[in-house]
Design a protein around this motif. Structure first.
Motif, PDB file in Angstrom:
ATOM      1  N   LYS A   1       0.804  -1.074  -0.120  1.00  9.66           N
ATOM      2  CA  LYS A   1      -0.099   0.026  -0.049  1.00  9.66           C
ATOM      3  C   LYS A   1       1.164   1.226   0.012  1.00  9.66           C
ATOM      4  CE  LYS A   1      -2.056   1.570   3.683  1.00  9.66           C
ATOM      5  NZ  LYS A   1      -2.999   1.744   5.107  1.00  9.66           N
ATOM      6  N   LEU A   2       2.003   1.197   0.681  1.00  7.65           N
ATOM      7  CA  LEU A   2       2.865   2.555   1.008  1.00  7.65           C
ATOM      8  C   LEU A   2       3.635   2.658  -0.399  1.00  7.65           C
ATOM      9  CD1 LEU A   2       4.209   1.978   4.673  1.00  7.65           C
ATOM     10  CD2 LEU A   2       2.621   3.743   3.696  1.00  7.65           C
ATOM     11  N   ALA A   3       4.159   1.552  -1.087  1.00 11.72           N
ATOM     12  CA  ALA A   3       4.791   1.669  -2.301  1.00 11.72           C
ATOM     13  C   ALA A   3       3.640   2.125  -3.330  1.00 11.72           C
ATOM     14  CB  ALA A   3       5.139   0.383  -2.704  1.00 11.72           C
ATOM     15  N   ALA A   4       2.706   1.669  -3.350  1.00 15.77           N
ATOM     16  CA  ALA A   4       1.298   2.013  -4.500  1.00 15.77           C
ATOM     17  C   ALA A   4       1.283   3.602  -4.072  1.00 15.77           C
ATOM     18  CB  ALA A   4       0.211   1.351  -4.049  1.00 15.77           C
TER      19      ALA A   4
ATOM     20  N   GLU B   1       4.626  -4.118 -11.228  1.00 19.61           N
ATOM     21  CA  GLU B   1       6.074  -4.724 -11.091  1.00 19.61           C
ATOM     22  C   GLU B   1       6.851  -4.222 -10.103  1.00 19.61           C
ATOM     23  OE1 GLU B   1       9.881  -4.940 -13.943  1.00 19.61           O
ATOM     24  OE2 GLU B   1       7.920  -5.322 -14.898  1.00 19.61           O
ATOM     25  N   ALA B   2       6.811  -2.881 -10.199  1.00 20.55           N
ATOM     26  CA  ALA B   2       7.595  -2.059  -9.096  1.00 20.55           C
ATOM     27  C   ALA B   2       7.288  -2.154  -7.884  1.00 20.55           C
ATOM     28  CB  ALA B   2       7.375  -0.563  -9.697  1.00 20.55           C
TER      29      ALA B   2
ATOM     30  N   VAL C   1      10.447   2.327   2.017  1.00 16.71           N
ATOM     31  CA  VAL C   1       9.704   2.540   0.679  1.00 16.71           C
ATOM     32  C   VAL C   1       9.983   3.636  -0.076  1.00 16.71           C
ATOM     33  CG1 VAL C   1       7.299   2.995  -0.141  1.00 16.71           C
ATOM     34  CG2 VAL C   1       7.553   1.188   1.712  1.00 16.71           C
ATOM     35  N   LYS C   2      10.313   4.699   0.540  1.00 17.56           N
ATOM     36  CA  LYS C   2      10.841   5.891  -0.286  1.00 17.56           C
ATOM     37  C   LYS C   2      12.018   5.770  -0.932  1.00 17.56           C
ATOM     38  CE  LYS C   2       8.258   9.679   2.502  1.00 17.56           C
ATOM     39  NZ  LYS C   2       7.562  10.133   1.137  1.00 17.56           N
ATOM     40  N   GLU C   3      13.142   5.028   0.095  1.00 15.34           N
ATOM     41  CA  GLU C   3      14.255   4.779  -0.319  1.00 15.34           C
ATOM     42  C   GLU C   3      14.498   3.866  -1.849  1.00 15.34           C
ATOM     43  OE1 GLU C   3      16.395   3.201   3.014  1.00 15.34           O
ATOM     44  OE2 GLU C   3      16.747   5.178   3.888  1.00 15.34           O
ATOM     45  N   GLU C   4      13.535   2.770  -1.616  1.00 18.17           N
ATOM     46  CA  GLU C   4      13.279   1.672  -2.753  1.00 18.17           C
ATOM     47  C   GLU C   4      12.837   2.181  -3.968  1.00 18.17           C
ATOM     48  OE1 GLU C   4      14.545  -1.198  -2.894  1.00 18.17           O
ATOM     49  OE2 GLU C   4      15.646  -0.879  -1.053  1.00 18.17           O
TER      50      GLU C   4
END
Length: 287
Positions: free
Chosen positions: A146-149, A168-169, A199-202
């Motif tokens: 959820k955070l990545a999205a 994919e990401a 998440v922000k770093e990735e």
């Protein structure tokens, strides 16, 4: 007898009072049934003294309530109180269903073991710890996704990304963070700040211009990697054609449409890859 979670004397007293009143008994009458004097019963009810197991067993016998209920309340309350004691308030707030999941596993788990029960018939604390660890990993993975999205949706070039590339990401970023947390032994659903930071770093270092490489230990990862490459996809179709029809597929004289159709499976496979656990994938294929 009791481990980390200790009975609350006041709550135990209220439960004894509830039984006393439901049976319409005075302190003296209840004391007579238990072979105890009125001041002793009163001390238990007022929460000044914790009623010993022998007394609770007598109360259980005459009321039909379990020993565990007198000491801890319903099993749901017992599990929730234990998780709060272990500092898991955040996951209880976001996912209150975690209590029911643990309860159902305790009662109906495929490998139910009598050793999972403590002396009052409720789950051993080690059982809750072990099963909660697995549940927490699932919820952490969902939270990371959820955070990545959300982070990806804030990218300046989001309009140029297909849904397949975003999926994919999200999967790759989540997997990388999850593996890091596993190695570091830092699974903690309540630590949202660390998850957001990771998440922000990735997201910042993810290459959105190229296809990602997936773990090839099992077929699903290998297929995803193959379908990202036209030449490998042609070879895969050729292998299937020879196996199923004894005719080769070269891809040299047309057939691009078939290659493209087969490659449309890649986004669906990536989505599936992100939805199933490693244990589930292992169950799909022979050892």
């Amino acid at each position: 007898m009791f481990e980390l979670l200790q009975p609350d004397k006041v709550k135990v007293g209220k439960r004894i009072k509830e039984i006393k009143e439901s049976m319409n008994l005075s302190f003296t009458e209840l004391g007579n049934r238990l072979g105890l004097k009125k001041p002793t019963i009163s001390a238990y009810v007022q929460g000044y003294t914790l009623a010993p197991i022998a007394v609770i067993k007598q109360l259980s016998s005459i009321s039909g309530k379990t020993v565990g209920w007198f000491y801890y309340g319903d099993i749901d309350e017992y599990i929730a109180d234990y998780l709060r004691l272990k500092g898991q308030e955040v996951i209880l707030k976001d996912h209150p269903e975690v209590v029911q999941i643990i309860k159902e596993e305790f009662y109906t788990g495929d490998f139910k073991n009598p050793g999972w029960e403590n002396e009052v018939g409720y789950p051993e604390e080690i059982f809750i710890d072990d099963f909660f660890y697995e549940i927490q990993q699932t919820f952490i993975q969902q939270e990371l996704q959820k955070l990545a999205a959300q982070e990806i949706e804030n990218l300046p070039f989001i309009g140029d990304l297909s849904q397949a590339k975003k999926d994919e990401a999200i999967l790759v970023i989540t997997t990388n963070i999850f593996e890091f947390m596993d190695v570091a032994g830092e699974f903690n659903y309540g630590d949202k700040e660390t998850m957001i930071k990771l998440v922000k770093e990735e997201v910042a270092k993810f290459d959105f211009s190229s296809d990602s490489t997936f773990e090839e230990r099992y077929l699903i990862g290998k297929l995803i990697n193959i379908l990202a490459d036209d030449r490998q996809t042609v070879q895969l179709i050729n292998d299937l054609s020879e196996e199923l029809t004894d005719k080769p597929f070269t891809g040299m004289f047309g057939g691009e449409e078939l290659v493209e159709v087969i490659q449309t499976l890649r986004p669906a496979l990536i989505k599936l890859y992100g939805e199933v656990s490693a244990d589930q994938v292992e169950d799909w294929f022979g050892k």
